[in-house]
Structures are given as C-alpha cells and as structure tokens.
Write a protein that holds these residues in place. Structure first.
Motif, PDB file in Angstrom:
ATOM      1  N   GLY B 305      49.237 -30.521  92.615  1.00 48.33           N
ATOM      2  CA  GLY B 305      49.670 -29.218  92.365  1.00 48.33           C
ATOM      3  C   GLY B 305      48.314 -28.258  92.831  1.00 48.33           C
ATOM      4  N   TYR B 306      48.732 -27.169  93.479  1.00 43.81           N
ATOM      5  CA  TYR B 306      47.599 -26.230  93.952  1.00 43.81           C
ATOM      6  C   TYR B 306      47.958 -24.790  93.304  1.00 43.81           C
ATOM      7  N   GLY B 307      47.113 -24.138  92.828  1.00 44.97           N
ATOM      8  CA  GLY B 307      47.093 -22.903  92.362  1.00 44.97           C
ATOM      9  C   GLY B 307      45.852 -22.250  91.814  1.00 44.97           C
ATOM     10  N   MET B 308      45.896 -21.469  90.754  1.00 43.30           N
ATOM     11  CA  MET B 308      44.649 -20.696  90.149  1.00 43.30           C
ATOM     12  C   MET B 308      45.268 -20.142  88.848  1.00 43.30           C
ATOM     13  N   THR B 309      44.447 -19.685  88.003  1.00 46.25           N
ATOM     14  CA  THR B 309      44.723 -19.305  86.768  1.00 46.25           C
ATOM     15  C   THR B 309      45.502 -17.979  86.914  1.00 46.25           C
ATOM     16  N   GLU B 310      45.235 -17.358  87.882  1.00 46.31           N
ATOM     17  CA  GLU B 310      46.144 -16.010  88.305  1.00 46.31           C
ATOM     18  C   GLU B 310      47.639 -16.497  88.433  1.00 46.31           C
ATOM     19  N   LEU B 311      47.948 -17.661  88.882  1.00 39.78           N
ATOM     20  CA  LEU B 311      49.187 -18.070  89.148  1.00 39.78           C
ATOM     21  C   LEU B 311      49.807 -18.969  88.005  1.00 39.78           C
ATOM     22  N   SER B 312      49.370 -18.975  87.017  1.00 40.04           N
ATOM     23  CA  SER B 312      49.692 -19.663  85.695  1.00 40.04           C
ATOM     24  C   SER B 312      49.963 -20.965  85.708  1.00 40.04           C
ATOM     25  N   PRO B 313      49.333 -21.963  86.533  1.00 36.15           N
ATOM     26  CA  PRO B 313      48.500 -21.699  87.619  1.00 36.15           C
ATOM     27  C   PRO B 313      49.243 -22.179  88.930  1.00 36.15           C
ATOM     28  N   LEU B 314      50.481 -22.338  88.897  1.00 30.42           N
ATOM     29  CA  LEU B 314      51.081 -23.106  90.144  1.00 30.42           C
ATOM     30  C   LEU B 314      51.705 -22.567  91.072  1.00 30.42           C
ATOM     31  N   ALA B 315      51.132 -22.543  92.529  1.00 32.76           N
ATOM     32  CA  ALA B 315      51.627 -21.828  93.652  1.00 32.76           C
ATOM     33  C   ALA B 315      52.440 -23.215  94.563  1.00 32.76           C
TER      34      ALA B 315
END
Lengths: 517, 517
Positions: B305-315
């Motif tokens: 999974g890749y993402g960041m906190t701002e994306l809740s976190p999954l992109a």
C-alpha cells in the motif's frame, strides 16, 4: 468518490479493454472516455448548466452507460426514468424535478409529444436511438461528433449525483436524492464482500438500468473497470444466448428473470459455465426458484442484495456461503460492510432478535433526502436512521428476515397478518400461478384478508378450496376470507406487485399502519 | 460511515468472536462493545465534550483498540500520538490541537510531568497501563467500571474523526484532520481489493497504531469484525512466536520489520503457515528483502500500500498478482478503488506516462485539511487534488513508480538528481549497511550530492571508493561528491530517514524545490 472515477482509472490502467458491448457495437474504455467527455461538452453547448437535471428514458444500451458518465462529467444531475411509467407519471417526475432536457431512445421517442403535453417545460430532447433522429430532437451521435474533449469537473463527494424517482408501489413518486458518495459507498460495500464483479469480468445488464439495483451493479463494474454487456429487453432466450456468446461472468437478475431463465425449455442447450457471480434481489424470491437457479447456473456463486433506492440501494447481503444453509435461504442476509441495520419498534427503540418491527439502516449510503419534500425526508430519516417501511426481524446472528411491507400488513380482528405469509401458503396450491394478498375494509373485522389469484393454465380452484388449503398451512384468521381471480397482477418497474392498485380496485386504500404494531 | 460501525455489526453477527488478544488477556466483541460504551460514558463524566480532542500516547494494546472506539462513541475526536517524539514535540501537538485529555500507558506515564511542563493545558491524564495508576491520573479500569453503557451517538460521515500529526520528515508537525468518511473510504477501498483482512482472520498489530498504516488496517479489521492480535513492541522473536501461537492470518509490516523478521536466525523454527495476507508499505522496500519475505512467508499473498496520512492513508496498491512480475516489484502499484491518482507538473498539468512529476490524488479519502493551517491546506489541496510531495512517474498501465520526495530531490549543476537513485546505487556496495543522500549548498554547483553512510560491521570503504563504485552504476554527476560516515541514520516514527536532520547537520536546509522541475 464520484461516478466517473472508475472511468479515469480504466483509462489509466487498461484503456484498450472493452467498456461496453451492445450487440455488434463495442467501445473500449479509451473510446468510451473520449465519447463521454465530448458528450459532456455537447451538453454544455445545448444549455445544460451545473446542477441541471438531465433525464434518460430508454432501454439498456451502451448509450445509457455514456449518459450515466457524461452527465456528472458535465457537472449536471442524473434523472433515469422508469420505463414502465405512463406519460402522465413521467410528466410528473419531469415537472417535479424540473428536468428540461431528456434523452429518449427509439422505444420512447414516440411518447415525446405526450410528455411535452404533460410537462411543457421539457424544451430539449436528445434522441439516442439507432433510427433516424425525429424532427425537433438533437441527434446523439451528432452531439458527440460536435463535442470537444473537456476535463472532468472537480467535485465534492457529497454533491448531488442524481434524482431517482421511486414509489411504484405507493402513492405519488418521490425523487430520491443520492450523492456521489452515497452511491460509491454502496458500491464499495458491495465490492468489499468480494463475491460480485471484477475488473476482468463481463457484467450482463438485463434488469433495467433506471432501477437502482442494476444501476449500482453498473457503478460497481465501472469502478473496477470491467466490461458492460447490454441487453435492451428482457427475453430469456436472448439472456441465455448472450451469456454463452459474450462469456458473461456476472449478472444482476431480479427473481422473475431468474425464474424465466432457469425454467426456459431450452436452458440445457446453452453453455452457462462462464457465469461466476449472480446477484439477485429487488423483490422476494421463492426458495424453489433459487434452488433451481443454483443448480442450473452451477458455476456461479449466488448473492442476494436487499435494500431500496433510499439506501443507494444496498443494506444487506446474503453471501454465497450463506446459501449453503437451507435455514438462511429465506433471509435477506446481514448488514453490508457500509451500513448498520437494526429492527426498531414504532418508537424507534431497538427490538431484540426474533421480534418483528421496522427495518432501519444508517451509513454513508443513506440518501440526502427526497427532492422538495422536507417533511417526508424528516419522517423517513427520523433519529438519523432510514426507515425502510419493511417489516421484519433479525435472528441471533444478525440475519434479517423480511415479513412484509409495513403498509401491506393487515390488521384483522385485532390480529396482525403479514400478507407475504398468506401469499407463501397460497402459492403452494398447484392451481395458483401467482397471488397477492391485501387488506380490504370490513365492518366486522376492521380489515379482511383478501386474496387476488392468477390461476395456472388449465387449472381451476374455488375461493373456498383455496381458503381451506391455506388453513392447513397457516392459522385460520390469516386465511383469505374472500378471493378474486384475475388474469394478471399489476407490476411495478422492478417487478413488484402494485398492491396499491389492487386495494384501489378491491377496497379503499387504507391509512398507513406504520405506528400500529 | 464511521469507525464504530463495524463494532455494531460484530455485536449483531458474532458477539462471541474475539475482538482483541493481548498476551493472555482476551475480549470478545460483546465485551469489547460493552467496555467501549462504558468508557465513552466515563469520558463524559471526566469532562470530555463533543468535539474535544482526546490523545493517546501508548504502545499497542487492547486498550488502544478500545480508545479508538470509545472516543468516537463519546462524540469526541482522536489524537493518537507518535510514540517516538520528544516531550517537546508531543507538547507542541497537544497545544496545537488543544488536547487536554490524554491516555498514557506504563511506557509513557513517566513523561507526563515533562508533557505538562511543555503544555500546561493538559489537565486530565488517564493511565491505561497494567501497573498501579500513578498519582494524579485516572485509572482506566476504574473509569470503565464506573461507566454506564450509553448509546453510540448519531453522526454524519463528514464529521471530524481524528487529528493525526505528521511531519516527522519535514518541519513542524501538522495535524491532519480526517473525517469518519475519509477513513472508511480508505478502508472500503482496501477491502474491495479482496487481498487483505477477513472476518474470520486474526490481524497482527506490531507496527505502531498511532501511524495511519496500522490504524487503517485496524479500522479495516474492525469493519469486517475480525480479531486484533496486539504486540506492544517490535521484536522479531515475539512476532514469530505470536504468528505461530495465535495463528495470525494477516499482518501489516513496514519494510524494516519485514527484513528483521525474515533475516532472523531462527526464522525457520517457526510455523508461519497460518499467514494469508501481508500488507507492507510506509517506506521504500528493497527487492531483495521483498523476495526473501515472499519465500519465507510463502503461504501469504503480498500487497503493497502506498499513501500518506493526508490520504487516510491509501492511494495505490500493488496487488498480489502484480508480485508475479519482477518489473513491477519496484512499483507502488495502481490507484486504489477509492481514489484517482495522477502525475502533475509544477503547473498542475497532467504528465504523460514515463514523465517524472508530483504524485497527486483525489477521492473520498482526501483529508478535510490541516488543523488551524488554512494556507498549508489550500496549498496541499490546490485545484482539488492532494499534492503528495512525492516525485514519481506512471507507466503505460497506470503503475506508479516513486523516485523521491520532492524536497529530497537535488539540483546539482542544473541537473535533477533523485536521492533514492543514488542511495540504491550506494547500497549495492558490500561495505554499506545503510545510507542517505542529500543535497548540500555548494558555491559552484548550487547543490552538491552528499552521502551519509553507515558502514557494515567489520567493513571499510573510503569516500573515493564509494564514489567510484557509484559511477559504475549511475551517471557521474549523480555520484556523491562528498561522503560522511555515521554510526546510524536518524529515523522517524514510521522508520523513514529524517533527511531534514541530516541537512541541518551537513548543510543548511534549503528552500522547497516543489516548483523547480
């Protein structure tokens, strides 16, 4: 989350995969996206403004798919119209929602004069059929040819995606307002179960796309970037042929369709082994039909969805593994991963397992409200829960069992009678092809249990014989006191019996019983 | 959609299933729900009002699970705190979000005086450890004992669920505001893939729960009503033992953990066959570690999974089937079913496949904004897209390849140098155990490529030898012009190298390069 998101992913991940198959006409996702973007720009050029409602009155086709994407792409609002309605009913929905732009196909372009008479505000009609475009209408393909590829608009998920008119079984239609997030929540809830739709799959659209059952399946298949196989009319032979020829993997079938397909005399001649998943729902199914269907379509996993337009539309699922347990086959399943489902009494107190009350639901799939109907909205959504109007109970494991529509429940001599229970008993009689049970006013009993029966071909039975038959299966006070015979039952667009019409014919419509149990 | 929804479904569908396993302490979903409801009422009794932030500074435990449910149950807002931060940093986050009520466990109760000194507004501390409750704190179990079972509040999905502080790698922490719908969108997107978590599964929590990677896994497992297996500290032996003893089926592991587990000398002595799904992410992984992990945990499907906190976190997700293709192992995968992902140039124009730009995303998983930081919010969300600050490109099939954090990109002599590319080259040198490459100010080149190297035990290498080694693998201008040797690299709570600290030490922090490519 919004309806066009899946189209963007499909363009990025597999632009050459087929988006739609409609007879011999096919479009890849790349073409589909291009056509959608051009149609969106054409909508602007014919005067559609952000937030305007755009109607669709048509049989299933690849253009229905494009309509469902182009309208949000143009920042407008969908209004897919019930194809079984009369011009007066359609006129009501157009007027109520001020839908001034309408798409019609060949089947419905002849009704346009009557629609304009019913709603003079209808100023723009787009002809999306295959015949030459009638006078006074825009040509769908000309609009696409003249359009430009414009960017998909930015939007918030809570923006209105469509107004979906319901109410086939009760009173005047109500416009259910669903946001993009409402619809996509239901879609992700459906996909989370993992037993319906796939990116490599081919979904058969034979249930009408205006109805939320098939529309949600469409939205799910678009979200995963799979292929849509369109059938314009319901014909069991065409369904069987299409499954075989197009290697259909997934299908959403209402019980009537499922029955007609599996009981088709030539069903054994078709290869249905491509089927992986069958979703059914939208009206009650008999165990016998379900068992036959599971045998006939033995390669498929079966899943039942229960819900309503106001829930975008999914509230519960009966999962494939639940179908291995005969005691669960009459259940509508358990709360979907996107929803919370309970059974309330008439004071909105939760009832324990086994007690009959009203099914209620909450979650991101609950509608924004009814178009221009704040009072009905407040009533339906009171205390934060969508009140479905369905009576039922839950077992100790959260399985929902529906017993009746609340307003179809009969109170006779102070006793609650659930019409579906009486119908189930009646339907077991070999002479009964179909039946509906309603309450009609009665001086002695308050209401009287009345059955409307369609006899099977070359069969006969008297009212008294049917009544006696029922008494061997259910309590005497539940057996129909009176019986009428009819050639057919009035059905709604979703295949539900229109009990309102039967009550109008055989008795007076009664006040709602919502608070009486 | 809200975090507590899954708890309600679990109570309805399988109240006797274990919700949490924490060493020898276990709670069924029925107990867990009861404790949650009582803790929520206790929060009210100690003064927590709707919308108040409630912090949690603790290692993973069953009580962390209860905290994550009780706070929304009480209509309050979560603030799970980075356990690796200093009291000053924590004080900043508490003060910034005015978090006046804090839960601490045994590991962190000694820091409370320092926290109170750093943020005097901290008026209420709840001790959720197993040791006796220190003076001046509420006892967690006493609160639960004294609480009443109250109803879960009604709420809208777009209501604030938590403030999640990030910024370990850059400047001052920012409080990311996520709604219930944001988090649940990410969760449903994850579940839709069908390759992680299940209702019958047992999920290992060893990555810290404050971090969105494990918190989203927790929310997903709660949504399906599966069991949480808690580990309080990261220890490879404990992980191996727990997988074997608790028949763990699912695990979220950051690359460092994955490496230490699979390289553990005794790994072969443990039975890991219960593992069905391993999700990894939160920082880059080497192909070698991934291959070893896939061999060692051969019963498991791997998903990144890749993402960041701002994306809740999954992109994006790199799905199990993608792992069969060696050319995709360096990819972060493709857009998740809940998101749209693109690559933009510095003017927010979409770049074609193969071109490096900034990864952006939109969808229902995008944060509400940064707490009290309208300018940073507007900048991060400009034109409706979350700008990740990650540089990367997409291939012709929508697979994302990350090349660097934008602010870690070096511009030397007018050429872009991606630090990760240099690091990958350097790491192939047998004497290099770990390394980080940064840009430092240079009069001649603008910036100079500088490497900070941790040598492997009993190894040695000169700066010149390392530089020459790199030149055999990457262009000469990318090879480090200067090298420093260090005993260790500074790491963030998520195991990411804190390049900001390295730049402060080895050069001055540079202005952002976000608009320079």
């Amino acid at each position: 989350m919004y309806l066009t998101q899946g189209l963007h992913r499909a363009m990025q991940q597999h632009p050459d995969r087929l988006a739609t198959v409609d007879g011999d006409r096919t479009f890849t996702y790349a073409r589909s996206a291009q056509r959608t973007a051009k149609l969106a720009s054409a909508l602007h050029s014919i005067g559609v403004k952000p937030g305007d409602r755009v109607g669709m009155l048509a049989l299933n086709s690849d253009r229905y798919h494009e309509y469902l994407l182009a309208v949000p792409w143009a920042d407008a609002v969908l209004n897919p119209i019930n194809i079984r309605w009369s011009p007066a009913e359609i006129g009501y929905a157009l007027r109520d929602s001020q839908t001034n732009v309408l798409f019609v196909d060949d089947a419905f372009s002849p009704t346009v004069p009557a629609l304009r008479a019913s709603y003079p505000g209808l100023h723009t009609v787009v002809h999306c059929g295959n015949s030459p475009t009638p006078e006074g209408m825009f040509s769908y393909e000309d609009l696409i040819s003249s359009g430009e590829v414009i960017d998909d608009v930015r939007r918030a998920g809570d923006q209105l995606a469509g107004v979906f008119y319901t109410g086939g079984t009760t009173g005047l239609p109500k416009g259910v307002m669903l946001s993009h997030a409402n619809l996509m929540t239901s879609v992700l809830g459906m996909l989370s179960v993992g037993s319906f739709l796939s990116s490599e799959g081919r979904l058969l659209h034979v249930a009408p796309l205006f109805h939320l059952a098939d529309l949600a399946a469409w939205a799910g298949q678009t979200a995963v970037g799979g292929t849509h196989v369109m059938l314009s009319t319901f014909d069991p032979t065409a369904i069987l042929q299409t499954i075989e020829r197009q290697l259909v993997t997934d299908a959403l079938l209402v019980p009537t369709m499922l029955q007609m397909v599996v009981d088709h005399p030539a069903v054994g001649e078709y290869d249905l082994a491509s089927l992986q998943n069958v979703m059914y729902g939208a009206s009650p199914i008999s165990e016998a039909v379900l068992s036959r269907a599971m045998k006939t379509m033995s390669s498929a996993r079966f899943m039942q969805g229960y819900g309503m337009t106001e829930l975008s539309p999914l509230a519960t699922f009966l999962r494939p593994e639940d179908h291995d347990r005969p005691d669960l086959l009459r259940s509508a399943g358990r709360a979907a991963p996107c929803a919370e489902v309970k059974v309330f009494d008439s004071n909105d107190r939760e009832l324990p397992p086994g007690h009959i009350g009203e099914i209620v639901a909450r979650g991101g799939n609950v509608m924004l409200g009814y178009w221009n109907k704040p009072d009905e909205t407040a009533s339906a959504l009171r205390n934060g829960w969508m009140h479905t109007g369905d009576a039922g109970y839950m077992n100790e494991r959260g399985y929902v069992f529906l017993v009746d529509r609340l307003k179809d429940m009969i109170i006779s001599g102070g006793e609650n009678v659930y019409s579906t229970e009486v119908e189930n008993a009646l339907c077991e009689h070999p002479a009964v092809a179909a039946c509906a049970v309603i309450g009609v006013p009665d001086e002695l009993w308050g209401e009287r249990v009345h059955a409307v029966v369609v006899l099977a071909e070359n069969s006969s039975a008297t009212a008294e014989a049917l009544r006696d038959f029922c008494k061997t299966r259910i309590a005497g006070y539940k057996a129909p006191r009176t019986v009428s015979f009819a050639d057919a039952l009035p059905l709604s667009g979703a295949g539900k019996v229109l009990k309102r019409e039967l009550r109008e014919r055989f008795g007076e419509d009664r006040p709602s019983k919502a608070d009486s149990y």
